[in-house]
Design an enzyme around this catalytic site. Structure first.
Site, PDB file in Angstrom:
ATOM      1  N   PRO A 190      33.350 -11.795  17.476  1.00 17.94           N
ATOM      2  CA  PRO A 190      33.312 -11.527  16.033  1.00 17.94           C
ATOM      3  C   PRO A 190      34.639 -11.046  15.450  1.00 17.94           C
ATOM      4  O   PRO A 190      35.396 -10.328  16.098  1.00 17.94           O
ATOM      5  CB  PRO A 190      32.251 -10.438  15.916  1.00 17.94           C
ATOM      6  CG  PRO A 190      32.164  -9.817  17.247  1.00 17.94           C
ATOM      7  CD  PRO A 190      32.473 -10.910  18.231  1.00 17.94           C
ATOM      8  N   ASN A 191      34.884 -11.443  14.206  1.00 18.73           N
ATOM      9  CA  ASN A 191      36.018 -11.005  13.380  1.00 18.73           C
ATOM     10  C   ASN A 191      37.353 -11.594  13.813  1.00 18.73           C
ATOM     11  O   ASN A 191      38.356 -11.359  13.133  1.00 18.73           O
ATOM     12  CB  ASN A 191      36.137  -9.467  13.371  1.00 18.73           C
ATOM     13  CG  ASN A 191      34.938  -8.802  12.708  1.00 18.73           C
ATOM     14  OD1 ASN A 191      34.625  -9.099  11.561  1.00 18.73           O
ATOM     15  ND2 ASN A 191      34.253  -7.922  13.425  1.00 18.73           N
ATOM     16  N   ARG A 230      44.704  -9.137   8.881  1.00 14.62           N
ATOM     17  CA  ARG A 230      44.135  -7.800   8.733  1.00 14.62           C
ATOM     18  C   ARG A 230      44.507  -6.893   9.910  1.00 14.62           C
ATOM     19  O   ARG A 230      44.589  -7.359  11.025  1.00 14.62           O
ATOM     20  CB  ARG A 230      42.601  -7.888   8.667  1.00 14.62           C
ATOM     21  CG  ARG A 230      42.065  -8.764   7.578  1.00 14.62           C
ATOM     22  CD  ARG A 230      42.101  -8.089   6.216  1.00 14.62           C
ATOM     23  NE  ARG A 230      41.885  -9.062   5.147  1.00 14.62           N
ATOM     24  CZ  ARG A 230      42.130  -8.817   3.868  1.00 14.62           C
ATOM     25  NH1 ARG A 230      42.618  -7.647   3.494  1.00 14.62           N
ATOM     26  NH2 ARG A 230      41.930  -9.736   2.956  1.00 14.62           N
ATOM     27  N   TYR A 281      46.407  -5.549  15.835  1.00 13.17           N
ATOM     28  CA  TYR A 281      46.182  -6.872  16.422  1.00 13.17           C
ATOM     29  C   TYR A 281      47.361  -7.838  16.270  1.00 13.17           C
ATOM     30  O   TYR A 281      47.297  -8.967  16.748  1.00 13.17           O
ATOM     31  CB  TYR A 281      44.928  -7.507  15.803  1.00 13.17           C
ATOM     32  CG  TYR A 281      43.678  -6.720  16.059  1.00 13.17           C
ATOM     33  CD1 TYR A 281      43.104  -6.683  17.338  1.00 13.17           C
ATOM     34  CD2 TYR A 281      43.061  -5.988  15.056  1.00 13.17           C
ATOM     35  CE1 TYR A 281      41.951  -5.960  17.582  1.00 13.17           C
ATOM     36  CE2 TYR A 281      41.903  -5.262  15.293  1.00 13.17           C
ATOM     37  CZ  TYR A 281      41.355  -5.247  16.553  1.00 13.17           C
ATOM     38  OH  TYR A 281      40.218  -4.528  16.796  1.00 13.17           O
ATOM     39  N   ASN A 331      37.157 -13.521  24.954  1.00 17.39           N
ATOM     40  CA  ASN A 331      37.539 -12.314  24.229  1.00 17.39           C
ATOM     41  C   ASN A 331      36.314 -11.887  23.445  1.00 17.39           C
ATOM     42  O   ASN A 331      36.102 -12.339  22.321  1.00 17.39           O
ATOM     43  CB  ASN A 331      38.711 -12.601  23.277  1.00 17.39           C
ATOM     44  CG  ASN A 331      39.104 -11.359  22.488  1.00 17.39           C
ATOM     45  OD1 ASN A 331      38.411 -10.338  22.546  1.00 17.39           O
ATOM     46  ND2 ASN A 331      40.206 -11.436  21.749  1.00 17.39           N
ATOM     47  N   ALA A 350      34.182  -7.083  19.543  1.00 21.94           N
ATOM     48  CA  ALA A 350      33.260  -5.952  19.407  1.00 21.94           C
ATOM     49  C   ALA A 350      32.083  -6.039  20.375  1.00 21.94           C
ATOM     50  O   ALA A 350      31.560  -5.007  20.806  1.00 21.94           O
ATOM     51  CB  ALA A 350      32.747  -5.874  17.977  1.00 21.94           C
ATOM     52  N   HIS A 387      31.460  -4.107  23.895  1.00 20.82           N
ATOM     53  CA  HIS A 387      30.977  -2.736  24.065  1.00 20.82           C
ATOM     54  C   HIS A 387      29.484  -2.595  23.792  1.00 20.82           C
ATOM     55  O   HIS A 387      28.901  -1.555  24.013  1.00 20.82           O
ATOM     56  CB  HIS A 387      31.760  -1.811  23.136  1.00 20.82           C
ATOM     57  CG  HIS A 387      33.202  -2.152  23.095  1.00 20.82           C
ATOM     58  ND1 HIS A 387      34.017  -2.034  24.209  1.00 20.82           N
ATOM     59  CD2 HIS A 387      33.999  -2.661  22.118  1.00 20.82           C
ATOM     60  CE1 HIS A 387      35.234  -2.443  23.893  1.00 20.82           C
ATOM     61  NE2 HIS A 387      35.254  -2.826  22.642  1.00 20.82           N
ATOM     62  N   GLU A 428      37.940 -11.854  31.275  1.00 24.65           N
ATOM     63  CA  GLU A 428      37.815 -11.140  30.003  1.00 24.65           C
ATOM     64  C   GLU A 428      39.201 -10.769  29.490  1.00 24.65           C
ATOM     65  O   GLU A 428      40.013 -10.225  30.235  1.00 24.65           O
ATOM     66  CB  GLU A 428      36.976  -9.869  30.211  1.00 24.65           C
ATOM     67  CG  GLU A 428      36.798  -9.069  28.934  1.00 24.65           C
ATOM     68  CD  GLU A 428      35.886  -7.869  29.109  1.00 24.65           C
ATOM     69  OE1 GLU A 428      34.859  -7.967  29.805  1.00 24.65           O
ATOM     70  OE2 GLU A 428      36.231  -6.800  28.561  1.00 24.65           O
ATOM     71  N   HIS A 463      41.658  -9.199  26.050  1.00 27.81           N
ATOM     72  CA  HIS A 463      41.732  -8.480  24.776  1.00 27.81           C
ATOM     73  C   HIS A 463      43.164  -8.497  24.269  1.00 27.81           C
ATOM     74  O   HIS A 463      44.107  -8.375  25.061  1.00 27.81           O
ATOM     75  CB  HIS A 463      41.278  -7.031  24.954  1.00 27.81           C
ATOM     76  CG  HIS A 463      39.863  -6.921  25.406  1.00 27.81           C
ATOM     77  ND1 HIS A 463      38.801  -7.053  24.543  1.00 27.81           N
ATOM     78  CD2 HIS A 463      39.319  -6.708  26.632  1.00 27.81           C
ATOM     79  CE1 HIS A 463      37.666  -6.928  25.220  1.00 27.81           C
ATOM     80  NE2 HIS A 463      37.948  -6.725  26.496  1.00 27.81           N
ATOM     81  N   LEU A 464      43.315  -8.609  22.976  1.00 29.41           N
ATOM     82  CA  LEU A 464      44.648  -8.544  22.368  1.00 29.41           C
ATOM     83  C   LEU A 464      45.232  -7.142  22.497  1.00 29.41           C
ATOM     84  O   LEU A 464      46.361  -6.949  22.926  1.00 29.41           O
ATOM     85  CB  LEU A 464      44.574  -8.928  20.882  1.00 29.41           C
ATOM     86  CG  LEU A 464      44.239 -10.398  20.603  1.00 29.41           C
ATOM     87  CD1 LEU A 464      43.707 -10.554  19.184  1.00 29.41           C
ATOM     88  CD2 LEU A 464      45.482 -11.266  20.798  1.00 29.41           C
ATOM     89  N   ARG A 524      42.469   3.150  22.712  1.00 28.53           N
ATOM     90  CA  ARG A 524      41.858   3.225  21.382  1.00 28.53           C
ATOM     91  C   ARG A 524      40.661   4.191  21.367  1.00 28.53           C
ATOM     92  O   ARG A 524      40.625   5.116  22.141  1.00 28.53           O
ATOM     93  CB  ARG A 524      41.453   1.818  20.941  1.00 28.53           C
ATOM     94  CG  ARG A 524      42.682   0.866  20.881  1.00 28.53           C
ATOM     95  CD  ARG A 524      42.334  -0.515  20.404  1.00 28.53           C
ATOM     96  NE  ARG A 524      41.800  -0.461  19.040  1.00 28.53           N
ATOM     97  CZ  ARG A 524      41.178  -1.485  18.454  1.00 28.53           C
ATOM     98  NH1 ARG A 524      41.004  -2.608  19.113  1.00 28.53           N
ATOM     99  NH2 ARG A 524      40.720  -1.375  17.223  1.00 28.53           N
ATOM    100  N   ARG A 553      35.489   2.182  22.931  1.00 28.12           N
ATOM    101  CA  ARG A 553      36.050   0.881  23.302  1.00 28.12           C
ATOM    102  C   ARG A 553      36.473   0.836  24.772  1.00 28.12           C
ATOM    103  O   ARG A 553      36.868  -0.218  25.275  1.00 28.12           O
ATOM    104  CB  ARG A 553      37.256   0.543  22.415  1.00 28.12           C
ATOM    105  CG  ARG A 553      36.864   0.135  21.026  1.00 28.12           C
ATOM    106  CD  ARG A 553      37.963  -0.568  20.273  1.00 28.12           C
ATOM    107  NE  ARG A 553      37.856  -0.276  18.858  1.00 28.12           N
ATOM    108  CZ  ARG A 553      37.153  -1.007  17.990  1.00 28.12           C
ATOM    109  NH1 ARG A 553      36.533  -2.085  18.387  1.00 28.12           N
ATOM    110  NH2 ARG A 553      37.075  -0.649  16.726  1.00 28.12           N
TER     111      ARG A 553
END
Lengths: 149, 149, 149, 149, 149, 149, 149, 149, 149, 149, 149, 149
Positions: free
Chosen positions: B9-10, B17, B22, B73, B76, B79, B97, B99-100, B106, B110
């Protein structure tokens, strides 16, 4: 460009013990593959191992000025050493944390990394390949001269 | 050899954004780089994104027979999604897996990944480079035809 | 000025079920009151509901450029959706979280809101009035063109 | 109809200190806006502040018979005062808890409200507007002569 | 022999509010019964109440030399006041903690008493009878001139 | 230069009670030593004590403009008072937290200080000497006109 | 009126062992004092002890119809026996939990009572006097024929 | 009488994957057995599966008026979906939660069921037989027209 | 084929006490229904109850060779008895755990079952029907001569 | 009189790195100030630093007979070293724990000190001044020849 | 000199069940070896087993005067019995806790021993040898007539 | 047969310090007794001590081929060293963990042993006798040539 590889406790036993978790490749063999790949990427690599937390802190504390980036497999100290964390944060070099095994698929206490939050990123679970991917990431970080790409 | 890239998602908002976390590269740009690298490695890549947990579960459930490995990736859903975890465990394909951002640096929530324990390994914190390293790892895993190298 | 109202799962059952907790007013009736008040405030309102987490993420991801602010009742997803949280944080529009019931007076797991920390504020416990207060707050936030008043 | 506004510790420092969190409006200015809005709504308002937990308990204990509803910003006592909670529960007047800042976006210990579970609802994060929304909610609650709308 | 009765916050509302939990007897009525029983036991009693934590600490700090023992119903401060605990520990008089309701059968946070560990013992759940039993225990403790019987 | 000393609950009992933990020196004697040392350092000192949380908040809230720094022994309120914490944070004067006893060597709940995170630093365990070291630190902080040396 | 006294494990060792915590009075001596006081109050008392959780559950399960109230010192089973809790809740007789020592001033695990929430109240810390106060409370509860006074 | 069977994510992979945990029977085969048994019990059954949380919430929200009872195997959503829980609670139909595997004998996070507290009961660990027992229970619940037998 | 039914503490009070939770059927009545159903299934049943944890452990320890499967309602011992868990694990007979009430909908401590992880499965919430479903499951398990169907 | 100063890991990087947290003064400069102040106080000081936990344990273990007191900045080992704690407790010399930064205002894991409970007291947050205050405290403790003043 | 061996629940099943964890030696065989070794050491041994917590408490309560020391394998009661702990603490005989398996290498709840803190020491993990080492330790403790060697 | 004894930090201070906890016997004296007993058992023993975690890891890493078994008293590192744990697990020699004091009767953090789960067993609480029992266990383990007896 020169990259420092730091290996934590028990890694010199690699390839002989607990091969179900860590595989059959020795640290010497891994070092050979890392140096080979380093030549391809035209960078120099220093490859160190110690069972002593203090030695690892010494190594990192002396890195600025000599190395452009660090690749570290802190092994057991990943989960217990605030001193290593402070050393990495203090010197401020781009640092990549690597692990042979997938630490998220093992005992609960291995899922917490004290060092990861002060590194640029973490690579785990790919056996010796973790070292090669870590090298590639470190070189890329060093080139962009910043901790985050 | 065909590799499935699954984006959670996103991620389609990428590059516009929260660029502090990111980066400024869009998902389309990342896809371009992944396809480029895939050509070099002589593998095929399918590159998908969805905001729907169910879509991602569908994609993974339909992967066996079509793909040799998965790079995911989960964003959200990393988690919160036991369903994604179960899907990955069920199909049994080698899965990486990525992640950026460095999820260990963080918010606390997370740091727990529900999906990582059933993946071969995890790569995080290197921005778009995480995708390229993930591809390299997936190809290597697929070649050794086993989940662990 | 246009405000987006986003309603989460099960809210279309409102007024018919568990009236002890949520009251006897239907979502259609609430929508009517919101539109009425919107006319008084001379703003436009879009009023949406979905049981799908992914739909809600889609809606929010598409909001920038169309809406000046968001009022969201995430219902059950308040407590479980990191994806919604990331969507709200990503688009950066002033957002007001609302709840019909007083979530602090219910089961323990309802006291944690994953979305509230990335909203401007939260209003809960006033039944349909929560929607009208939320509208007023969103209009005020949109006017001051910033997330914090 | 008469509404009691109760303000907890340190609120008289408002507008001069930590303006990044609490804004630049003084408590006197907020009071002025509340009284103004109260006139529009044709209700009377008493506006009190004390740094003493005991004073706040006294005020609430003496409210029944004098006031139709309470709007309270318990400030720091939100998180530590069982005595305030017991006072609110004991007098049984409709009570609205308000906060200037979004308590869900601050330190962890500020996310637990001891008083919210015995109030009708909570409004937080809108600066001085929280007071006006709180007034509106209190008047509405007092009119329906019940704690829940 | 003189015994000090200390009553914490909100107890002056007794008998009028939340009678389901605390019963219908007022604090004045309870005082009357305590004085009556005190006469039977041929001891003197001072009976105080305050909503102010500081007042209660003052009262206890001034007790040595004036009183032989203390009976305290700390009410809400039972669960939040380290200051009361320190006062009781500091003066070293035999002290009996009492509660009208059974604090073990209520909300979770009421089960922890900060003051009980520095008292001789605790009596709870018997309504006004808790006061009479507390008096009897305090007199007995004072006679044996030690904190533990 | 004028320094404010703030003493929390039960400290006026000092020297008479629980001398095993707090020593045999009275608060009056400590005040005398502080004033003596203040004269040597050529600064003025105001020395206050109260059992009332609200009084302590009042004192601190009124300090700006009158004092250059604060030395506070919050005693029991160290562990329970968010109001004191907020007061110290609000006025922004350099503040030194002191304790007679070593709070890290006592009950578990005394190890958490709510006020320390908003003070410049903390000194504990040295009996009356804690006050003199606190004075020295406060003067030094005030001279460098910043909260951190 | 007949009252059942139930004594849990190890209480027959009373008076000979750990006299620092439990005092020097034997269970036989306590029984004598209870019977004496019972005569004064004109009630009958049965006084039982067992080290077996099952025996205690049997005793309580058989109490309805024979006894008007129960006084129980569950000793170690206070903290571990859901079976005793269920037995007390099932028979519904007014029940008073008593302890010789102040369980709040001992090891942490002794502060949780599984049985207290289903009793009318709890009395602890007064040595043999706890038994006499418990008797008085039980008689009073039995007279008002309800679990709560 | 008509019973709704709801199957959660990944269940369409049944019989092909992780047969050590879930057995070798496919969902189609289980459906066949359920329909067979339904004919014996003279009830109608609708048998649905979806990987989408929102679809499952839709299904349940539309059930009143069409079905007399629900049998649900929420699979992964058992542990993460407050939305499913709210849907079941909202429609108020007698609902039986079933699981193929014994969730109490697996990973820790599978022991918490968010949905079980709002169901009539739970059956787990018996493989396909869990579905038949669930059907029997649902029919019995529907006949007694109440949620609890 | 012979099945052992084991009933834990307080179950002989069934039907007379706390009928709101456990229903109005006595254990004798349940036994009758179980024996009836057993005849239909052509199996023999022994039906036991004890308040003594040790008796239940004895019963299970003596079961191998005499019974093909066990159905156990451990009642309160579900949550406290490691001994029962060890007995069930030791004898290795297929065992079904049953409960009259839905333990997931009651106090928090009732949600943890110490025995369920070593049973084949668990059935709860269906009142006396739980016993009949348990019998059916046990017979099915015994026939497939393995713990998992 | 001779005082031992012990400095833990990474402190030799002081003044060059993370100056936002630790200031710009080097360890050599701090040592100079400490020796200067020592001359004023007419005591001798040995000033040591090591990155090795074992070295620090060696230093402390060899201290009795050579030094009258210890001032220790355990740095990262504050939070992880039971060995240091045991060493300090074993040698029984008056020991003062110091920190440059306010450890209570940093990451959560830095708030727990394993060594503080066995030291006489702790001083933190005053930068290099912490060392001078620590020296003063140590001299005072050594003079009173006891661990507590 | 006479030593009491106490064996907890399920130990009579030893050698027949779960031989992977507990080995193939029966309790009778272990008893034989213990008696043999006892003869060598010229001490007498009584060897008991019960599944009943109450029996074990009885045995220990009756031990003073008859035995010089106790060796106990509390089995499952290790983790749940405060009553056993209290019995051991009450009689004050030197007591050695033993376990066949290494309880630190098993389920999490087996790592907490309620009884170990009141024993002289603990021996675990050596199978039947644990009994012989326990005997040796008990004899040595009894000779030095104190609980600690 | 040769057995390696490994002694952790601070053990060379034994007999001189904290004799209340650790007794008055020095490590040299313990070594003498161990060698004496070793002669009786006809095995050779190497006896080492270091305050350095790295040294202990080195010793264990070099043990295979030289020793048949290890007896280790990890002292403080028991509770903090994952590196020691990994070393013991890696070399796979039968290992016995010993402690002089009963670690279960001391501070909470001493009850968790990181090393015990990878040892064959643990012996604690018997002072120097722990070493002799440890030797006996190690010899027995080495003879049966497996980690578990």
């Amino acid at each position: 460009m020169r990259i420092l590889f730091v290996n934590g406790p028990n890694l010199k036993l690699l390839g002989r013990r607990e091969t179900g978790i860590y595989g059959r490749t020795s640290l010497a063999e891994i070092k050979k593959r890392v140096l080979q790949r380093a030549r391809t990427l035209r960078v120099l690599v220093d490859f160190r191992q110690s069972n002593h937390e203090g030695d690892l802190v010494d190594l990192i504390g002396a890195a600025p000025g000599r190395y452009s980036a660090i690749v570290i497999n802190p092994a057991a100290y990943t989960h217990t050493s605030v001193a290593l964390r402070d050393a990495i944060a203090a010197v401020g070099l781009p640092t990549v944390e690597i692990h042979l095994s997938n630490i998220h698929a093992r005992e609960n206490f291995r899922r917490r990394s004290l060092t990861a939050p002060v590194c640029a990123g973490q690579i785990c679970g790919f056996g010796p390949l973790s070292y090669l991917l870590g090298l590639e990431a470190a070189v890329s970080l060093a080139k962009s001269t910043g901790k985050r790409p």
